[in-house]
Motif scaffolding. Structure first.
Motif, PDB file in Angstrom:
ATOM      1  N   TYR A 175       0.835  -1.202   0.000  1.00 41.46           N
ATOM      2  CA  TYR A 175       0.000   0.000   0.000  1.00 41.46           C
ATOM      3  C   TYR A 175       0.871   1.254   0.000  1.00 41.46           C
ATOM      4  O   TYR A 175       0.594   2.218  -0.715  1.00 41.46           O
ATOM      5  CB  TYR A 175      -0.926  -0.001   1.215  1.00 41.46           C
ATOM      6  N   LEU A 176       1.928   1.237   0.788  1.00 40.51           N
ATOM      7  CA  LEU A 176       2.846   2.375   0.848  1.00 40.51           C
ATOM      8  C   LEU A 176       3.471   2.629  -0.524  1.00 40.51           C
ATOM      9  O   LEU A 176       3.524   3.781  -0.994  1.00 40.51           O
ATOM     10  CB  LEU A 176       3.935   2.100   1.886  1.00 40.51           C
ATOM     11  N   ALA A 177       3.911   1.583  -1.182  1.00 42.18           N
ATOM     12  CA  ALA A 177       4.547   1.731  -2.493  1.00 42.18           C
ATOM     13  C   ALA A 177       3.559   2.235  -3.538  1.00 42.18           C
ATOM     14  O   ALA A 177       3.924   3.001  -4.439  1.00 42.18           O
ATOM     15  CB  ALA A 177       5.150   0.396  -2.928  1.00 42.18           C
ATOM     16  N   ASP A 178       2.310   1.817  -3.427  1.00 47.81           N
ATOM     17  CA  ASP A 178       1.297   2.204  -4.417  1.00 47.81           C
ATOM     18  C   ASP A 178       0.844   3.650  -4.259  1.00 47.81           C
ATOM     19  O   ASP A 178       0.554   4.324  -5.252  1.00 47.81           O
ATOM     20  CB  ASP A 178       0.070   1.292  -4.304  1.00 47.81           C
ATOM     21  N   HIS A 179       0.763   4.133  -3.018  1.00 51.19           N
ATOM     22  CA  HIS A 179       0.089   5.405  -2.772  1.00 51.19           C
ATOM     23  C   HIS A 179       0.980   6.530  -2.247  1.00 51.19           C
ATOM     24  O   HIS A 179       0.599   7.696  -2.341  1.00 51.19           O
ATOM     25  CB  HIS A 179      -1.070   5.202  -1.800  1.00 51.19           C
ATOM     26  N   TYR A 180       2.137   6.217  -1.706  1.00 55.28           N
ATOM     27  CA  TYR A 180       3.022   7.262  -1.202  1.00 55.28           C
ATOM     28  C   TYR A 180       4.059   7.582  -2.272  1.00 55.28           C
ATOM     29  O   TYR A 180       5.205   7.132  -2.219  1.00 55.28           O
ATOM     30  CB  TYR A 180       3.675   6.815   0.107  1.00 55.28           C
ATOM     31  N   ARG A 181       3.627   8.352  -3.252  1.00 54.11           N
ATOM     32  CA  ARG A 181       4.461   8.729  -4.383  1.00 54.11           C
ATOM     33  C   ARG A 181       4.766  10.225  -4.309  1.00 54.11           C
ATOM     34  O   ARG A 181       3.957  11.011  -3.807  1.00 54.11           O
ATOM     35  CB  ARG A 181       3.749   8.422  -5.705  1.00 54.11           C
ATOM     36  N   ALA A 182       5.898  10.617  -4.849  1.00 53.87           N
ATOM     37  CA  ALA A 182       6.304  12.024  -4.768  1.00 53.87           C
ATOM     38  C   ALA A 182       5.279  12.959  -5.383  1.00 53.87           C
ATOM     39  O   ALA A 182       5.069  14.077  -4.907  1.00 53.87           O
ATOM     40  CB  ALA A 182       7.663  12.204  -5.437  1.00 53.87           C
ATOM     41  N   ASP A 183       4.624  12.502  -6.465  1.00 51.93           N
ATOM     42  CA  ASP A 183       3.697  13.391  -7.171  1.00 51.93           C
ATOM     43  C   ASP A 183       2.441  13.693  -6.386  1.00 51.93           C
ATOM     44  O   ASP A 183       1.718  14.644  -6.705  1.00 51.93           O
ATOM     45  CB  ASP A 183       3.316  12.797  -8.532  1.00 51.93           C
ATOM     46  N   ASN A 184       2.116  12.897  -5.360  1.00 54.38           N
ATOM     47  CA  ASN A 184       0.906  13.172  -4.576  1.00 54.38           C
ATOM     48  C   ASN A 184       1.223  13.481  -3.116  1.00 54.38           C
ATOM     49  O   ASN A 184       0.420  13.246  -2.226  1.00 54.38           O
ATOM     50  CB  ASN A 184      -0.093  12.004  -4.674  1.00 54.38           C
ATOM     51  N   MET A 185       2.429  14.048  -2.890  1.00 48.44           N
ATOM     52  CA  MET A 185       2.843  14.410  -1.537  1.00 48.44           C
ATOM     53  C   MET A 185       3.310  15.861  -1.501  1.00 48.44           C
ATOM     54  O   MET A 185       3.881  16.365  -2.474  1.00 48.44           O
ATOM     55  CB  MET A 185       3.964  13.482  -1.053  1.00 48.44           C
ATOM     56  N   VAL A 186       3.046  16.520  -0.386  1.00 48.36           N
ATOM     57  CA  VAL A 186       3.439  17.911  -0.194  1.00 48.36           C
ATOM     58  C   VAL A 186       4.145  18.037   1.154  1.00 48.36           C
ATOM     59  O   VAL A 186       3.637  17.578   2.182  1.00 48.36           O
ATOM     60  CB  VAL A 186       2.213  18.852  -0.212  1.00 48.36           C
ATOM     61  N   LEU A 187       5.324  18.634   1.134  1.00 52.67           N
ATOM     62  CA  LEU A 187       6.013  19.009   2.375  1.00 52.67           C
ATOM     63  C   LEU A 187       5.696  20.471   2.628  1.00 52.67           C
ATOM     64  O   LEU A 187       6.069  21.339   1.844  1.00 52.67           O
ATOM     65  CB  LEU A 187       7.522  18.809   2.241  1.00 52.67           C
ATOM     66  N   ALA A 188       4.960  20.734   3.701  1.00 54.47           N
ATOM     67  CA  ALA A 188       4.523  22.096   4.004  1.00 54.47           C
ATOM     68  C   ALA A 188       5.076  22.523   5.360  1.00 54.47           C
ATOM     69  O   ALA A 188       5.189  21.718   6.287  1.00 54.47           O
ATOM     70  CB  ALA A 188       3.002  22.181   4.011  1.00 54.47           C
ATOM     71  N   ALA A 189       5.399  23.804   5.459  1.00 57.71           N
ATOM     72  CA  ALA A 189       5.908  24.337   6.723  1.00 57.71           C
ATOM     73  C   ALA A 189       5.456  25.777   6.885  1.00 57.71           C
ATOM     74  O   ALA A 189       5.343  26.523   5.911  1.00 57.71           O
ATOM     75  CB  ALA A 189       7.427  24.253   6.768  1.00 57.71           C
ATOM     76  N   ALA A 190       5.218  26.175   8.125  1.00 64.31           N
ATOM     77  CA  ALA A 190       4.847  27.556   8.434  1.00 64.31           C
ATOM     78  C   ALA A 190       5.504  27.955   9.739  1.00 64.31           C
ATOM     79  O   ALA A 190       5.735  27.121  10.618  1.00 64.31           O
ATOM     80  CB  ALA A 190       3.328  27.700   8.536  1.00 64.31           C
ATOM     81  N   GLY A 191       5.821  29.240   9.848  1.00 65.43           N
ATOM     82  CA  GLY A 191       6.469  29.745  11.050  1.00 65.43           C
ATOM     83  C   GLY A 191       7.904  30.137  10.768  1.00 65.43           C
ATOM     84  O   GLY A 191       8.219  30.710   9.726  1.00 65.43           O
ATOM     85  N   PRO A 349       0.742  28.548  13.218  1.00 64.85           N
ATOM     86  CA  PRO A 349       1.591  27.913  12.207  1.00 64.85           C
ATOM     87  C   PRO A 349       1.143  26.500  11.850  1.00 64.85           C
ATOM     88  O   PRO A 349       1.244  26.092  10.690  1.00 64.85           O
ATOM     89  CB  PRO A 349       2.984  27.923  12.849  1.00 64.85           C
ATOM     90  N   ALA A 350       0.628  25.746  12.811  1.00 68.93           N
ATOM     91  CA  ALA A 350       0.164  24.390  12.517  1.00 68.93           C
ATOM     92  C   ALA A 350      -1.038  24.419  11.584  1.00 68.93           C
ATOM     93  O   ALA A 350      -1.104  23.672  10.601  1.00 68.93           O
ATOM     94  CB  ALA A 350      -0.180  23.667  13.818  1.00 68.93           C
ATOM     95  N   ALA A 351      -2.016  25.295  11.889  1.00 70.53           N
ATOM     96  CA  ALA A 351      -3.188  25.409  11.023  1.00 70.53           C
ATOM     97  C   ALA A 351      -2.802  25.924   9.647  1.00 70.53           C
ATOM     98  O   ALA A 351      -3.329  25.486   8.624  1.00 70.53           O
ATOM     99  CB  ALA A 351      -4.221  26.340  11.665  1.00 70.53           C
ATOM    100  N   ARG A 352      -1.859  26.850   9.626  1.00 66.09           N
ATOM    101  CA  ARG A 352      -1.435  27.428   8.351  1.00 66.09           C
ATOM    102  C   ARG A 352      -0.707  26.404   7.485  1.00 66.09           C
ATOM    103  O   ARG A 352      -0.919  26.354   6.278  1.00 66.09           O
ATOM    104  CB  ARG A 352      -0.530  28.638   8.624  1.00 66.09           C
ATOM    105  N   ALA A 353       0.147  25.588   8.080  1.00 64.95           N
ATOM    106  CA  ALA A 353       0.841  24.555   7.314  1.00 64.95           C
ATOM    107  C   ALA A 353      -0.150  23.589   6.684  1.00 64.95           C
ATOM    108  O   ALA A 353      -0.033  23.224   5.502  1.00 64.95           O
ATOM    109  CB  ALA A 353       1.829  23.806   8.206  1.00 64.95           C
TER     110      ALA A 353
END
Length: 427
Positions: A175-191, A349-353
């Motif tokens: 499941y991890l290999a099928d669905h955790y792909r770079a194209d459908n992931m976002v690294l977000a940060a605030a603060g 910052p948590a809500a904003r991220a």
């Protein structure tokens, strides 16, 4: 807002909102994979995977994961929803590299140890038991299952006892290999975060993510209907809903405003009429759930068994009354509530991220406060009247948890409300 976005070579998107006055940062990875991504036999695997991510990697034990983040006073957690899963941390500015390294580690190098898996299955069975024993949780699971019958979007996030107990380490890896792909992931940060530095960290720590395209989701189809769970209770928990709007629909903001007008607070129409004036329930509010290609407008109420017969006609009158027209004061108050909520979220910052991550996944860009405000300001009284009339004319979904004497159905709602709508709109 000070938002910057970068897409890495493998497709991972990095988005930041720098808040110079802060000394802490909230950051995380948001994945476009939730319970809706599961096949029937996989129901609950997304949630189990979220739990197992913290149970050890190739280089860190479960205990070391907990101790390492708490040694710097940080927090590390995760959450699963219908369409997304997120793994997030809150740390001091100087500890952002550690948080990124830990999240990258648990998402790419989880061990999925057999003994840890057995323990975590037991924990989730306890969660399932707690949800089953909580009527105001159970009614929402029943409602979702009824609104989208026989579809992944309608199945419970926690899964079932049978599916949870069936999962193996290999199931999790697949499941991890099928669905955790770079194209459908976002690294977000605030603060307190530097965008360029975070991009370099992401490029180094997330290089192992697959860049292959993620599987497409099956389209969702709102069905409506009746879901009833009989329990020997003093109270009745009920959720009444109608087809709503997806995120990108032209009327999305209009339905959001309608939900606020009808049951968004103590000054709302439903609270003032049904709770305060008539005293027919001790809790009532309305909400709008939006998803990628579907949505639902709904009302949740909790009342006594003896008051149900009076509650429903009063509720039908309020819904029909909204379709006939809403006062300008109600519209202005609802817009002010939404505007204040947006402004308050910008200060966390948590809500904003989370906000910028979801907006990037849904709209492929981060919406400014001004852009959102313009869309809200376009909602007029005539627009609300039209949206209320069309929404409340859709097939109802009615879910109840309570005594066997409560036998109302979605058909009863459709017939009763239909007569009132015809009279109100035609008046």
């Amino acid at each position: 807002m000070n938002v910057r976005t970068t897409r890495l070579e493998n497709g991972l998107r990095v988005v930041t909102d720098t808040m110079p006055h802060l000394r802490t940062a909230a950051l995380g990875v948001w994945v476009e994979a939730g319970s809706r991504s599961e096949r029937p036999e996989q129901n609950g695997i997304t949630h189990l995977l979220e739990h197992m991510a913290f149970k050890g990697t190739a280089t860190r034990s479960a205990r070391r994961i907990a101790e390492e983040i708490e040694a710097v006073g940080g927090e590390l957690n995760a959450a699963t929803s219908v369409e997304h899963t997120n793994y997030h941390a809150r740390v001091l500015a100087e500890d952002v590299p550690l948080a990124v390294d830990m999240i990258a580690d648990i998402l790419q190098n989880s061990a999925f140890d057999e003994e840890e898996l057995a323990r975590e299955k037991h924990v989730i069975l306890q969660e399932l038991g707690a949800a089953h024993d909580t009527p105001d949780d159970k009614v929402f699971d029943q409602f979702q299952e009824t609104a989208w019958a026989r579809q992944a979007i309608g199945r419970p996030i926690l899964g079932t006892r049978e599916t949870v107990m069936s999962f193996t380490p290999d199931d999790l890896r697949t499941y991890l290999a099928d669905h955790y792909r770079a194209d459908n992931m976002v690294l977000a940060a605030a603060g307190a975060v530097d965008h360029d530095a975070l991009v370099e960290l992401a490029r180094d720590r997330f290089s192992g993510l697959s860049s292959k395209a993620s599987p497409d989701l099956a389209p969702a189809h709102y069905t409506g209907g009746t879901g009833r769970i009989e329990r020997d209770l003093m109270e009745v928990q009920l959720v009444l809903g109608f087809e709503g709007q997806p995120y990108k629909a032209p009327d999305y903001y209009a339905v959001q405003v309608l939900a606020s007008v009808m049951g968004g607070g103590m000054s709302s129409r439903l609270f003032q009429e049904i709770r305060e004036r008539l005293g027919l329930c001790y809790a009532i509010y309305s909400f709008h759930w939006a998803f990628r290609d579907t949505g639902v407008f709904a009302i949740h109420a909790a009342t006594g068994e003896e008051d149900v017969a009076k509650l429903f006609p009063a509720l039908m009158e309020e819904l029909a009354g909204a379709a006939a027209g809403i006062a300008q004061d109600d519209l202005d108050r609802a817009k002010a509530q939404i505007r204040a909520g947006l402004m308050m979220s910008l200060e966390s910052p948590a809500a904003r991220a989370g906000q910028i991550a979801r907006q990037l996944m849904i709209h492929d860009h981060v919406m400014s406060l001004e852009e959102i405000q313009k869309r809200i300001d376009k909602v007029t009284l005539d627009c609300l009247k039209r949206v209320a009339a069309t929404t409340f004319a859709t097939v109802p979904t009615l879910s109840t948890v309570g005594p066997a004497s409560v036998v109302l159905s979605a058909d009863d709602v459709a017939q009763s409300l239909g007569h009132r709508l015809a009279r109100a709109v035609g008046a």
